[in-house]
Design a protein around this motif. Structure first.
Motif, PDB file in Angstrom:
ATOM      1  N   CYS A 151     -20.030  27.011  10.037  1.00 31.92           N
ATOM      2  CA  CYS A 151     -19.368  28.170   9.345  1.00 31.92           C
ATOM      3  C   CYS A 151     -18.329  28.123   8.391  1.00 31.92           C
ATOM      4  CB  CYS A 151     -19.316  29.235  10.459  1.00 31.92           C
ATOM      5  SG  CYS A 151     -18.539  30.794   9.802  1.00 31.92           S
TER       6      CYS A 151
ATOM      7  N   ALA B 217     -16.492  30.370   7.035  1.00 33.29           N
ATOM      8  CA  ALA B 217     -15.420  31.305   7.364  1.00 33.29           C
ATOM      9  C   ALA B 217     -14.395  30.790   8.348  1.00 33.29           C
ATOM     10  CB  ALA B 217     -16.072  32.567   7.902  1.00 33.29           C
TER      11      ALA B 217
ATOM     12  N   LYS C  96     -20.089  40.045   5.209  1.00 33.15           N
ATOM     13  CA  LYS C  96     -19.592  39.271   6.362  1.00 33.15           C
ATOM     14  C   LYS C  96     -18.635  38.039   6.012  1.00 33.15           C
ATOM     15  CE  LYS C  96     -19.183  37.586  10.904  1.00 33.15           C
ATOM     16  NZ  LYS C  96     -19.815  37.283  12.089  1.00 33.15           N
TER      17      LYS C  96
ATOM     18  N   GLY D  61     -26.221  31.487   3.769  1.00 34.61           N
ATOM     19  CA  GLY D  61     -26.338  31.179   5.246  1.00 34.61           C
ATOM     20  C   GLY D  61     -25.230  31.681   6.035  1.00 34.61           C
ATOM     21  N   CYS D  62     -24.732  32.786   5.804  1.00 38.45           N
ATOM     22  CA  CYS D  62     -24.111  33.715   6.892  1.00 38.45           C
ATOM     23  C   CYS D  62     -24.678  35.269   6.758  1.00 38.45           C
ATOM     24  CB  CYS D  62     -22.748  33.821   6.185  1.00 38.45           C
ATOM     25  SG  CYS D  62     -21.432  34.844   7.063  1.00 38.45           S
ATOM     26  N   PRO D  63     -25.250  35.308   8.105  1.00 36.15           N
ATOM     27  CA  PRO D  63     -25.655  34.499   9.261  1.00 36.15           C
ATOM     28  C   PRO D  63     -26.296  33.406   8.854  1.00 36.15           C
ATOM     29  CG  PRO D  63     -25.716  36.917   9.757  1.00 36.15           C
ATOM     30  CD  PRO D  63     -25.506  36.824   8.375  1.00 36.15           C
TER      31      PRO D  63
ATOM     32  N   CYS E 208     -25.323  30.871  14.990  1.00 38.06           N
ATOM     33  CA  CYS E 208     -25.046  32.389  14.992  1.00 38.06           C
ATOM     34  C   CYS E 208     -26.276  32.870  14.885  1.00 38.06           C
ATOM     35  CB  CYS E 208     -24.161  32.768  14.125  1.00 38.06           C
ATOM     36  SG  CYS E 208     -24.440  32.379  12.383  1.00 38.06           S
TER      37      CYS E 208
ATOM     38  N   SER F  26     -22.602  39.075  14.686  1.00 35.18           N
ATOM     39  CA  SER F  26     -23.813  39.334  13.772  1.00 35.18           C
ATOM     40  C   SER F  26     -25.131  39.182  14.669  1.00 35.18           C
ATOM     41  CB  SER F  26     -24.027  38.682  12.704  1.00 35.18           C
ATOM     42  OG  SER F  26     -24.596  37.073  12.769  1.00 35.18           O
TER      43      SER F  26
ATOM     44  N   GLU G 234     -21.127  36.327  19.366  1.00 34.29           N
ATOM     45  CA  GLU G 234     -20.847  36.390  17.886  1.00 34.29           C
ATOM     46  C   GLU G 234     -21.526  37.810  17.351  1.00 34.29           C
ATOM     47  OE1 GLU G 234     -21.060  36.604  14.003  1.00 34.29           O
ATOM     48  OE2 GLU G 234     -23.042  36.253  14.814  1.00 34.29           O
TER      49      GLU G 234
ATOM     50  N   TRP H 197     -21.909  29.541  -1.039  1.00 36.07           N
ATOM     51  CA  TRP H 197     -22.128  29.493  -0.003  1.00 36.07           C
ATOM     52  C   TRP H 197     -23.158  30.557   0.440  1.00 36.07           C
ATOM     53  CZ3 TRP H 197     -18.966  31.796   4.974  1.00 36.07           C
ATOM     54  CH2 TRP H 197     -19.553  31.563   5.817  1.00 36.07           C
TER      55      TRP H 197
ATOM     56  N   ASN I 260     -21.916  28.977  19.248  1.00 34.33           N
ATOM     57  CA  ASN I 260     -21.745  29.571  17.729  1.00 34.33           C
ATOM     58  C   ASN I 260     -21.372  28.420  17.052  1.00 34.33           C
ATOM     59  OD1 ASN I 260     -21.849  32.133  16.583  1.00 34.33           O
ATOM     60  ND2 ASN I 260     -19.675  32.151  16.368  1.00 34.33           N
TER      61      ASN I 260
HETATM   62 FE1  F3S Z   1     -22.270  32.969  11.271  1.00 36.25          FE
HETATM   63 FE2  F3S Z   1     -20.153  32.430  10.523  1.00 36.25          FE
HETATM   64 FE3  F3S Z   1     -21.257  34.102   9.115  1.00 36.25          FE
HETATM   65  S1  F3S Z   1     -20.783  32.540  12.709  1.00 36.25           S
HETATM   66  S2  F3S Z   1     -22.403  35.123  10.919  1.00 36.25           S
HETATM   67  S3  F3S Z   1     -22.020  31.838   9.486  1.00 36.25           S
HETATM   68  S4  F3S Z   1     -18.981  34.011   9.374  1.00 36.25           S
END
Ligand code: F3S
Length: 397
Positions: free
Chosen positions: A351, A353, A371, A293-295, A122, A143, A141, A291, A79
């Motif tokens: 990441c 977060a 997320k 790119g989450c995931p 992820c 997602s 992970e 930001w 991850n």
């Molecule tokens: Fe990936 Fe981090 Fe978002 S692990 S899903 S970028 S919180």
């Protein structure tokens, strides 16, 4: 629990201390969850790799496992970490933090994770690890777990950190939870009052549904998931439900591969207007960083950003996170050059977060991911603006 002769020999220590320890974890999990046997897994994804989460205790745990000869038996992936492994200095990370983070990744490499060269992400399904329908996995992970179960029809529980490492070393998991047919049935029918359009809309919807159904298996009966970015929308929906609830599997009628196997459950929830999700996820309109790119972003998502910023100049930092290979594709397609010319950055491996954002001097972030919004607020302790991609780019401009 029934074990094969080979599994019994590993448990007796015949394959070495690390393998024995891994088997003990797998068997203990199986006993807790009432599994009758172990099953082989096609791949493993290991989470909890940020030094910020692991700390010294976690680092020592990994060092010991490597000293004991830990070696993965099936393809295993990592991850994201907190930082881009090649550009942490530019991101502003403390060298001491970076040194520890590098050691963590090196320890996983010594175990054979990522074939000795881990690519923290992820979204393993963007870099050649796209499981087939029905494949058993041990992914960690949330997602990625949701995407594998729901969009691809593979089978995985959400593994904890040590459980995933143990699965990588043994190539086995105990057969319980989402590995079994009966637990893949939907538990609650979901109707939507407003159809989501953008990726952020799907994320907002997921946040509302996760809040409502908590640990259930939702079955969407009237959700329309149109192109463009159809998979990205499903990725966003699942990631959000896994964050505000603990949803690891969902079905969408006429869209996801297992939906046709089931009837909608009698228990129903109706989800109201999406703006409630936007409001619930936002606590500031002033942001220091955007930001995306989450995931982790796909090359298509990066292409969308490139089209929006082409020929413009950003006034606030725009960081896009993705897998190393995806960044390579974005460089080849010319997207990376366009984004960088505007002042944006493409960071791999990372990441935000799980990054020490306050230490990096970042107190507020804009995102189109529910997320990210949820964890930035609750884990990283920063203020968040949740908006569509266009709105996030507008804030960056
Ligand atoms: Fe990936 Fe981090 Fe978002 S692990 S899903 S970028 S919180």
């Amino acid at each position: 629990m029934k074990l094969t002769d080979e599994e019994r020999s590993w448990l007796a220590g015949e394959g070495g201390v690390a393998l024995r320890r891994a088997m003990e974890i797998i068997v203990a999990l199986g006993r807790i969850y009432g599994a009758e046997r172990l099953i082989p897994v096609e791949s493993v994804q290991i989470s909890g790799v940020s030094y910020r989460n692991l700390g010294e205790a976690g680092l020592n745990f990994l060092r010991r496992w490597v000293q004991e000869g830990a070696e993965v038996r099936v393809p295993a992936l990592l991850n994201p970490t907190a930082m881009d492994m090649g550009a942490w200095s530019e991101q502003g990370f403390d060298p001491e933090f970076a040194r520890r983070q590098e050691e963590i990744v090196a320890l996983f490499a010594q175990m054979g994770v990522g074939y000795g060269s881990p690519v923290p992400t992820c979204t393993p399904y963007y870099i050649g690890h796209r499981p087939t329908f029905g494949a058993h996995l041990a992914w960690a992970e949330s997602s990625a777990v949701s995407f594998a179960n729901s969009v691809l029809g593979a089978r995985t529980n959400r593994e904890g950190g040590p459980g995933a490492i143990a699965a990588a070393l043994t190539g086995r998991v105990a057969e319980y939870g989402l590995h079994r047919d009966e637990n893949r049935r939907p538990t609650v029918t979901v109707e939507v009052e407003e159809q989501p359009r953008t990726v952020a809309d799907f994320s907002a919807l997921g946040a509302l549904v996760g809040n409502e159904v908590k640990r259930g298996v939702p079955y969407f009966v009237d959700l329309q998931v149109e192109e463009p970015l159809r998979e990205t929308k499903l990725k966003a929906l699942g990631a959000a439900m896994a964050a505000t609830g603990a949803v690891a599997l969902y079905h969408v009628r006429d869209v996801t591969p297992e939906a046709a196997h089931f009837e909608p459950p009698a228990e129903r929830v109706r989800i109201g207007l999406l703006r409630k999700g936007y409001a619930f996820l936002t606590d500031t309109h002033e942001v220091e960083l955007v930001w995306i790119g989450c995931p982790h972003a796909s090359v298509e998502e990066i292409g969308e950003v490139a089209a929006m910023v082409e020929g413009k100049r950003l006034r606030r930092p725009l960081w896009i996170t993705c897998a190393q290979q995806v960044r390579g594709e974005a460089i080849e397609a010319g997207y990376a050059a366009t984004i960088e010319a505007a002042g944006g950055k493409l960071y791999a491996d990372a990441c935000l977060a799980i990054a020490p954002l306050l230490d990096l001097g970042i107190h507020s972030v804009a995102t189109l991911s529910a997320k990210a919004a949820f964890y930035l607020r609750n884990l990283a302790g920063v203020k968040v603006h949740f908006g569509t991609l266009s709105e996030c780019i507008r804030l960056a401009l």
